[in-house]
Design an enzyme around this catalytic site. Structure first.
Site, short mmCIF file in Angstrom:
data_model
loop_
_atom_site.label_atom_id
_atom_site.label_comp_id
_atom_site.label_asym_id
_atom_site.label_seq_id
_atom_site.Cartn_x
_atom_site.Cartn_y
_atom_site.Cartn_z
CB CYS A 49 -0.54 -1.43 34.37
SG CYS A 49 -2.19 -1.94 33.90
CB CYS A 53 -0.97 -5.31 27.52
SG CYS A 53 -2.55 -5.10 28.37
CB CYS A 56 1.67 -2.18 27.75
SG CYS A 56 1.45 -0.59 28.59
CB CYS A 93 -6.36 11.43 24.65
SG CYS A 93 -7.00 11.97 23.06
CB CYS A 125 -10.55 11.12 24.66
SG CYS A 125 -10.49 9.34 24.37
CB CYS A 185 -11.72 6.45 20.91
SG CYS A 185 -10.00 6.42 20.32
NE ARG A 257 -6.78 10.22 17.27
CZ ARG A 257 -7.89 9.83 17.91
NH1 ARG A 257 -7.89 8.77 18.67
NH2 ARG A 257 -9.01 10.51 17.78
N1 SAM Z 1 -4.80 0.85 30.74
C1 SAM Z 1 -5.79 1.21 29.82
C2 SAM Z 1 -6.12 0.11 28.83
O1 SAM Z 1 -5.24 -0.64 28.45
O2 SAM Z 1 -7.27 0.02 28.43
C3 SAM Z 1 -5.45 2.49 29.06
C4 SAM Z 1 -4.04 2.80 28.62
S1 SAM Z 1 -3.33 1.72 27.37
C5 SAM Z 1 -1.65 2.24 27.40
C6 SAM Z 1 -4.06 2.27 25.85
C7 SAM Z 1 -3.64 1.62 24.55
O3 SAM Z 1 -2.34 2.02 24.17
C8 SAM Z 1 -3.56 0.11 24.50
O4 SAM Z 1 -4.80 -0.50 24.35
C9 SAM Z 1 -2.71 -0.11 23.26
O5 SAM Z 1 -3.53 -0.26 22.12
C10 SAM Z 1 -1.86 1.15 23.17
N2 SAM Z 1 -0.44 0.85 23.42
C11 SAM Z 1 0.14 0.59 24.61
N3 SAM Z 1 1.45 0.34 24.47
C12 SAM Z 1 1.73 0.45 23.14
C13 SAM Z 1 2.91 0.30 22.36
N4 SAM Z 1 4.08 -0.04 22.93
N5 SAM Z 1 2.84 0.50 21.04
C14 SAM Z 1 1.65 0.83 20.46
N6 SAM Z 1 0.50 0.98 21.14
C15 SAM Z 1 0.53 0.79 22.47
FE1 SF4 Z 2 -2.06 -1.71 31.64
FE2 SF4 Z 2 -0.63 -1.08 29.53
FE3 SF4 Z 2 -2.36 -3.08 29.39
FE4 SF4 Z 2 -3.27 -0.54 29.59
S1 SF4 Z 2 -2.13 -1.43 27.91
S2 SF4 Z 2 -3.98 -2.33 30.73
S3 SF4 Z 2 -1.63 0.36 30.87
S4 SF4 Z 2 -0.54 -3.01 30.69
#
Ligand code: SAM
Ligand code: SF4
Ligand code: DTB
Length: 324
Positions: A49, A53, A56, A93, A125, A185, A257
């Site tokens: 990606c 973040c 992530c 989802c 979702c 959500c 949730r």
């Molecule tokens: N890429 C898209 C986005 O970020 O909008 C969708 C997928 S992203 C993985 C969805 C959500 O997963 C993130 O906004 C975050 O809140 C949650 N998330 C991701 N990694 C996580 C982690 N290691 N622990 C807890 N929540 C996590």
């Molecule tokens: Fe990409 Fe993970 Fe951020 Fe979603 S949360 S935008 S998958 S880096």
């Protein structure tokens, strides 16, 4: 009336038994406290990606060991959804490791997946990153039930976590989703090194969305090796209960949730979260890339005298939320 941060702080800071009792009372007024919505996640596009973040594992900026693959086929997703339905899930989802949908053929495939999931009688979702208004409308036309887009944390802590898109970008996507008539959500993550005031700030932002998000996922950070937050200090477990209880009091009709991080929670902590108003979980062995309790959930439900909602109850709950 505008909700102030002071009001949210005053709720969050109440003596623990007072807070949990109030949350449990609100919960009973609006929901059956013995029923929990089961949602199944599917990572329809994994890894690489472009966003940064810090939490992530799927970010190309970090070195987490995750499986990487392109968009799954409609058939693969339908197979996963049928098996989720057999295991009691009423909501499916789908997450994609994208900044947002870019390629037309891929977006069309996601629309087909949504139609397929809806034809199974399940709620659908997706979480695909940033959306424009046209994309939101096309998702609505495909029958999408909910769009997940989290604010993740308080506005003043946000820059410490993500730099490639702003808090305001997120609010804009959420308003496109709302305008298209899709339910929202929207939640966040705790345990990323934020302090209590940041958690209060996150809950304040969520409860200031008007109308409230129909679903509010509260994730406990899953600390994945190779991500910048791999060594983040875990929050005291009762802080999580305070977050759930405050969310329940502020957003009485929303689903709250208890999302990521349950493999590191005791069943007693999860039971306290249900008491404090959590009424939805992700089921199955896997979240997107990290483990989830799987079969342990049915025995937990049984031990607590609780049970998964069925599709009719889920539909009714959603209708009540939409009519409020
Ligand atoms: N890429 C898209 C986005 O970020 O909008 C969708 C997928 S992203 C993985 C969805 C959500 O997963 C993130 O906004 C975050 O809140 C949650 N998330 C991701 N990694 C996580 C982690 N290691 N622990 C807890 N929540 C996590
Ligand atoms: Fe990409 Fe993970 Fe951020 Fe979603 S949360 S935008 S998958 S880096
Ligand atoms: C949400 O708030 N939590 C889910 C879902 N929305 C997409 C994702 C949790 C991801 C946890 C880390 C992982 O498994 O990669």
């Amino acid at each position: 009336m505008t909700l102030t941060r002071e009001t949210v702080r005053a709720i969050y800071d109440k003596p623990f038994p007072v807070l949990v009792y109030e949350a449990a009372t609100v919960h009973r007024e609006h929901h059956d406290p013995t029923r929990v919505q089961f949602c199944q996640l599917e990572n329809i596009k994994s890894g690489k990606c472009p966003e940064d973040c810090k939490y992530c594992p799927q970010s190309a900026h970090h070195n987490a060991d995750v499986e990487e693959y392109g968009l799954e086929t409609v058939e693969e997703v339908m197979t996963a959804a049928r098996s989720a339905r057999e295991n009691g899930a009423t909501r499916f989802c789908m997450g994609a490791a994208w900044r947002g949908p870019k390629s037309e053929p891929e977006f069309d495939n996601v629309l087909e997946m949504i139609k397929g999931i809806r034809s199974l009688g399940m709620e659908a979702c997706v979480t695909l990153g940033l959306l424009n208004s046209d994309q939101a409308k096309r998702l609505a036309d495909a029958g999408l039930t909910a769009y997940n887009h989290n604010i993740d944390t308080a506005p003043e802590f946000y820059d410490k976590v993500i730099t490639t898109r702003t808090f305001e970008d997120r609010l804009e996507t959420i308003s496109h989703v709302r305008d298209a008539g899709i339910t929202v959500c929207c939640g966040g993550i705790v345990g990323m090194g934020e302090n209590r005031e940041h958690r209060v700030g996150m809950l304040h932002s969520l409860a200031s969305l008007d109308p409230h998000p129909e679903s509010v996922p509260i994730n406990m950070l899953v600390r994945v090796p190779g991500t910048p937050l791999e060594n983040a200090e875990p929050i005291p477990p009762l802080e999580l209960v305070r977050c759930i209880a405050t969310a329940r009091i502020l957003m009485p009709t929303s689903r709250v949730r208890l999302s990521a991080g349950r493999t590191e929670m005791t069943k007693e902590l999860q039971a306290l979260c249900f008491l404090a108003g959590a009424n939805s979980i992700f089921t199955g062995d896997k979240l997107l890339t990290t483990p989830n309790p799987g079969e342990g959930d049915l025995s937990l439900m049984e031990e607590l005298g609780m049970s998964p909602e069925n599709a009719d109850e889920t539909a009714r709950e959603m209708q009540t939320a939409l009519n409020k």
